[in-house]
Design a protein around this motif. Structure first.
Motif, PDB file in Angstrom:
ATOM      1  N   ASP A  23      49.785  47.274  50.888  1.00 21.72           N
ATOM      2  CA  ASP A  23      49.367  48.495  51.581  1.00 21.72           C
ATOM      3  C   ASP A  23      48.085  49.128  50.759  1.00 21.72           C
ATOM      4  OD1 ASP A  23      51.305  48.406  53.330  1.00 21.72           O
ATOM      5  OD2 ASP A  23      52.771  49.197  52.156  1.00 21.72           O
ATOM      6  N   GLY A  24      47.320  48.340  50.193  1.00 19.67           N
ATOM      7  CA  GLY A  24      45.965  48.717  49.230  1.00 19.67           C
ATOM      8  C   GLY A  24      46.441  48.798  47.816  1.00 19.67           C
ATOM      9  N   ILE A  25      47.641  48.493  47.387  1.00 18.56           N
ATOM     10  CA  ILE A  25      47.956  48.896  46.060  1.00 18.56           C
ATOM     11  C   ILE A  25      48.061  47.243  45.251  1.00 18.56           C
ATOM     12  CG2 ILE A  25      49.935  49.497  44.412  1.00 18.56           C
ATOM     13  CD1 ILE A  25      50.531  51.585  46.677  1.00 18.56           C
ATOM     14  N   ILE A  26      47.437  47.194  44.459  1.00 17.22           N
ATOM     15  CA  ILE A  26      47.485  45.785  43.464  1.00 17.22           C
ATOM     16  C   ILE A  26      48.453  46.079  42.482  1.00 17.22           C
ATOM     17  CG2 ILE A  26      46.209  44.217  42.336  1.00 17.22           C
ATOM     18  CD1 ILE A  26      43.518  45.331  43.814  1.00 17.22           C
ATOM     19  N   LYS A  27      49.396  45.073  42.467  1.00 19.46           N
ATOM     20  CA  LYS A  27      50.191  45.293  41.431  1.00 19.46           C
ATOM     21  C   LYS A  27      50.309  43.790  40.726  1.00 19.46           C
ATOM     22  CE  LYS A  27      54.903  46.955  40.215  1.00 19.46           C
ATOM     23  NZ  LYS A  27      56.266  47.674  40.723  1.00 19.46           N
ATOM     24  N   ILE A  28      50.379  44.187  39.321  1.00 20.43           N
ATOM     25  CA  ILE A  28      50.440  42.821  38.664  1.00 20.43           C
ATOM     26  C   ILE A  28      51.465  42.662  37.656  1.00 20.43           C
ATOM     27  CG2 ILE A  28      48.974  41.311  36.838  1.00 20.43           C
ATOM     28  CD1 ILE A  28      46.378  43.151  37.524  1.00 20.43           C
ATOM     29  N   TYR A  29      52.104  41.562  37.793  1.00 15.69           N
ATOM     30  CA  TYR A  29      53.502  41.056  37.226  1.00 15.69           C
ATOM     31  C   TYR A  29      52.966  40.314  35.905  1.00 15.69           C
ATOM     32  CZ  TYR A  29      55.911  43.035  41.058  1.00 15.69           C
ATOM     33  OH  TYR A  29      56.293  43.944  42.124  1.00 15.69           O
ATOM     34  N   ARG A  82      37.927  42.360  46.906  1.00 18.88           N
ATOM     35  CA  ARG A  82      39.051  42.695  47.763  1.00 18.88           C
ATOM     36  C   ARG A  82      39.499  41.560  48.648  1.00 18.88           C
ATOM     37  NH1 ARG A  82      40.409  48.028  48.658  1.00 18.88           N
ATOM     38  NH2 ARG A  82      39.029  49.586  47.866  1.00 18.88           N
ATOM     39  N   ARG A  83      38.660  40.579  48.953  1.00 23.50           N
ATOM     40  CA  ARG A  83      38.832  39.138  49.751  1.00 23.50           C
ATOM     41  C   ARG A  83      39.638  38.564  48.783  1.00 23.50           C
ATOM     42  NH1 ARG A  83      36.789  34.467  49.745  1.00 23.50           N
ATOM     43  NH2 ARG A  83      35.041  35.266  48.571  1.00 23.50           N
ATOM     44  N   LYS A  84      39.357  38.364  47.527  1.00 23.33           N
ATOM     45  CA  LYS A  84      39.834  37.338  46.670  1.00 23.33           C
ATOM     46  C   LYS A  84      41.184  37.836  46.172  1.00 23.33           C
ATOM     47  CE  LYS A  84      35.889  35.314  44.959  1.00 23.33           C
ATOM     48  NZ  LYS A  84      35.059  34.858  43.706  1.00 23.33           N
ATOM     49  N   LEU A  85      41.430  39.048  46.063  1.00 22.73           N
ATOM     50  CA  LEU A  85      42.664  39.965  45.757  1.00 22.73           C
ATOM     51  C   LEU A  85      43.643  40.000  47.297  1.00 22.73           C
ATOM     52  CD1 LEU A  85      41.278  42.447  43.458  1.00 22.73           C
ATOM     53  CD2 LEU A  85      42.804  40.502  42.793  1.00 22.73           C
ATOM     54  N   GLY A  86      43.352  39.405  48.139  1.00 22.10           N
ATOM     55  CA  GLY A  86      44.096  39.641  49.101  1.00 22.10           C
ATOM     56  C   GLY A  86      44.370  40.932  50.085  1.00 22.10           C
ATOM     57  N   GLU A  87      43.344  41.711  49.844  1.00 15.56           N
ATOM     58  CA  GLU A  87      43.597  43.087  50.525  1.00 15.56           C
ATOM     59  C   GLU A  87      42.959  43.046  51.967  1.00 15.56           C
ATOM     60  OE1 GLU A  87      41.956  46.628  48.530  1.00 15.56           O
ATOM     61  OE2 GLU A  87      42.803  46.007  46.710  1.00 15.56           O
TER      62      GLU A  87
END
Length: 87
Positions: A23-29, A82-87
């Motif tokens: 949903d447009g939020i990038i979460k990094i674990y 955005r493309r590389k981060l999967g958005e």
């Protein structure tokens, strides 16, 4: 060279390293603990690897002591990131 900013949410001490975009939020674990900058270093390394840029091209603009961070990335367009981060 273009510079873009990316807002991320970080979860330190996770069971494994991963980047999730929902949903447009990038979460990094990250498995690293938030001590002595270890989690921040892991975040920079993971973003650099995913975006295929050198680590020196990624920096934390704000949120060094927070889970919500603003990252600056040099050398690629916002659309490409955005493309590389999967958005």
């Amino acid at each position: 060279m273009p510079t873009i900013t990316i807002e991320v949410r970080v979860q330190p001490k996770a069971s494994r390293n991963r980047i999730v975009t929902k949903d447009g939020i990038i979460k990094i674990y990250v498995t690293a603990a938030p001590e002595k900058g270890r989690a921040n270093s892991a975040v920079v390394e993971m973003i650099a690897r995913r975006l295929e840029v050198p680590k020196r091209a990624v920096s934390i603009v704000s949120g060094e002591n927070s889970r919500a961070k603003l990252l600056a990335v040099e050398g690629l367009s916002e659309a490409e990131a955005r493309r590389k981060l999967g958005e």
